[in-house]
Motif scaffolding. Structure first.
Motif, short mmCIF file in Angstrom:
data_model
loop_
_atom_site.label_atom_id
_atom_site.label_comp_id
_atom_site.label_asym_id
_atom_site.label_seq_id
_atom_site.Cartn_x
_atom_site.Cartn_y
_atom_site.Cartn_z
N GLN A 1 0.83 -1.20 0.00
CA GLN A 1 0.00 0.00 0.00
C GLN A 1 0.86 1.25 0.00
O GLN A 1 2.01 1.23 0.49
N ALA A 2 0.32 2.31 -0.50
CA ALA A 2 1.03 3.59 -0.49
C ALA A 2 1.40 3.95 0.94
O ALA A 2 0.63 3.75 1.88
N GLY A 3 2.62 4.43 1.08
CA GLY A 3 3.15 4.75 2.40
C GLY A 3 3.91 3.61 3.04
O GLY A 3 4.58 3.81 4.06
N GLY A 4 3.79 2.44 2.46
CA GLY A 4 4.46 1.28 3.01
C GLY A 4 5.90 1.16 2.59
O GLY A 4 6.45 2.03 1.91
N SER A 5 6.51 0.05 2.99
CA SER A 5 7.93 -0.19 2.72
C SER A 5 8.12 -1.57 2.12
O SER A 5 7.31 -2.48 2.32
N LEU A 6 9.22 -1.70 1.41
CA LEU A 6 9.59 -2.98 0.81
C LEU A 6 11.10 -2.97 0.63
O LEU A 6 11.69 -1.93 0.33
N ARG A 7 11.71 -4.12 0.81
CA ARG A 7 13.15 -4.23 0.55
C ARG A 7 13.40 -5.26 -0.53
O ARG A 7 12.94 -6.40 -0.42
N LEU A 8 14.12 -4.84 -1.53
CA LEU A 8 14.56 -5.76 -2.58
C LEU A 8 16.01 -6.14 -2.33
O LEU A 8 16.78 -5.36 -1.77
N SER A 9 16.36 -7.33 -2.76
CA SER A 9 17.75 -7.74 -2.73
C SER A 9 18.14 -8.28 -4.10
O SER A 9 17.28 -8.67 -4.90
N CYS A 10 19.42 -8.27 -4.34
CA CYS A 10 19.96 -8.72 -5.62
C CYS A 10 21.20 -9.56 -5.30
O CYS A 10 22.21 -9.02 -4.84
N ALA A 11 21.09 -10.85 -5.52
CA ALA A 11 22.19 -11.76 -5.23
C ALA A 11 23.06 -11.94 -6.45
O ALA A 11 22.55 -12.21 -7.56
N ALA A 12 24.36 -11.81 -6.26
CA ALA A 12 25.30 -11.92 -7.37
C ALA A 12 26.13 -13.20 -7.25
O ALA A 12 26.47 -13.62 -6.15
N SER A 13 26.44 -13.78 -8.39
CA SER A 13 27.33 -14.94 -8.43
C SER A 13 28.20 -14.82 -9.66
O SER A 13 27.88 -14.11 -10.61
N GLY A 14 29.32 -15.52 -9.62
CA GLY A 14 30.25 -15.45 -10.72
C GLY A 14 31.51 -14.74 -10.28
O GLY A 14 32.13 -15.12 -9.30
N ARG A 15 31.85 -13.68 -10.98
CA ARG A 15 33.05 -12.95 -10.64
C ARG A 15 32.90 -12.19 -9.33
O ARG A 15 31.81 -12.06 -8.79
N THR A 16 34.00 -11.66 -8.82
CA THR A 16 34.02 -10.98 -7.54
C THR A 16 33.06 -9.80 -7.52
O THR A 16 33.18 -8.87 -8.31
N PHE A 17 32.11 -9.85 -6.60
CA PHE A 17 31.05 -8.85 -6.53
C PHE A 17 31.61 -7.45 -6.36
O PHE A 17 31.14 -6.50 -6.99
N SER A 18 32.62 -7.30 -5.54
CA SER A 18 33.17 -5.98 -5.24
C SER A 18 33.91 -5.37 -6.43
O SER A 18 34.33 -4.21 -6.36
N ASP A 19 34.07 -6.11 -7.50
CA ASP A 19 34.68 -5.56 -8.71
C ASP A 19 33.71 -4.67 -9.48
O ASP A 19 34.12 -3.97 -10.41
N TYR A 20 32.43 -4.71 -9.10
CA TYR A 20 31.40 -4.05 -9.90
C TYR A 20 30.74 -2.90 -9.16
O TYR A 20 30.40 -3.00 -7.98
N LEU A 21 30.56 -1.82 -9.89
CA LEU A 21 29.61 -0.78 -9.51
C LEU A 21 28.22 -1.38 -9.71
O LEU A 21 27.96 -2.02 -10.72
N MET A 22 27.32 -1.16 -8.74
CA MET A 22 26.00 -1.76 -8.82
C MET A 22 24.91 -0.68 -8.90
O MET A 22 25.00 0.35 -8.23
N GLY A 23 23.90 -0.97 -9.69
CA GLY A 23 22.83 -0.01 -9.87
C GLY A 23 21.46 -0.63 -9.77
O GLY A 23 21.30 -1.85 -9.91
N TRP A 24 20.49 0.23 -9.52
CA TRP A 24 19.07 -0.14 -9.57
C TRP A 24 18.41 0.73 -10.64
O TRP A 24 18.64 1.94 -10.69
N PHE A 25 17.57 0.11 -11.43
CA PHE A 25 16.81 0.80 -12.44
C PHE A 25 15.37 0.30 -12.37
O PHE A 25 15.11 -0.75 -11.78
N ARG A 26 14.44 1.03 -12.98
CA ARG A 26 13.06 0.57 -12.99
C ARG A 26 12.37 0.97 -14.28
O ARG A 26 12.75 1.94 -14.92
#
Length: 124
Positions: free
Chosen positions: A13-38
């Motif tokens: 509902q409007a006013g509420g909260s939600l948390r998304l997560s994005c799990a990475a696998s493969g190469r070293t995660f910290s090698d990448y700049l990470m972004g969110w788009f919609r």
């Protein structure tokens, strides 16, 4: 290469909260700049947030500034998007993405790897 998998979105509902997560696998995660788009229905995909490799710096779209927080846990290979005070106009498919560019960027063409997207719907 890196593979990205977003968590399930949901209906909130409007006013509420939600948390998304994005799990990475493969190469070293910290090698990448990470972004969110919609991408909202009938609209082009747009930038939401981008978090630096260290996690110390994040840039936000004006439309979400002060309501959304992007963070990362490099030890867990996971990117998060905490979304508070949600509005119906936040309804969209949300994507996480990884960039291997050596510079900080929020430009979609600079992001090489993308998750499958997850639907977030905010009801009024």
């Amino acid at each position: 290469q890196v593979q990205l998998v977003e968590s399930e979105g949901g209906l909130v509902q409007a006013g509420g909260s939600l948390r998304l997560s994005c799990a990475a696998s493969g190469r070293t995660f910290s090698d990448y700049l990470m972004g969110w788009f919609r991408q909202a229905p009938g609209k082009e995909r747009e930038f939401v947030a981008a978090t630096s490799r260290s996690g110390l710096h994040t840039n936000y779209a004006d439309s979400v500034k002060g309501r959304f927080t992007s963070s990362r846990d490099n030890a867990k290979n996971t990117l998060y998007l905490q979304m508070n005070s949600l509005k119906p106009e936040d309804t969209a498919v949300y994507y996480c993405a990884a960039s291997s560019r050596p510079y900080y960027t929020i430009s979609q063409p600079d992001f090489d790897f993308w998750g499958q997207g997850t639907q977030v719907t905010v009801s009024s």
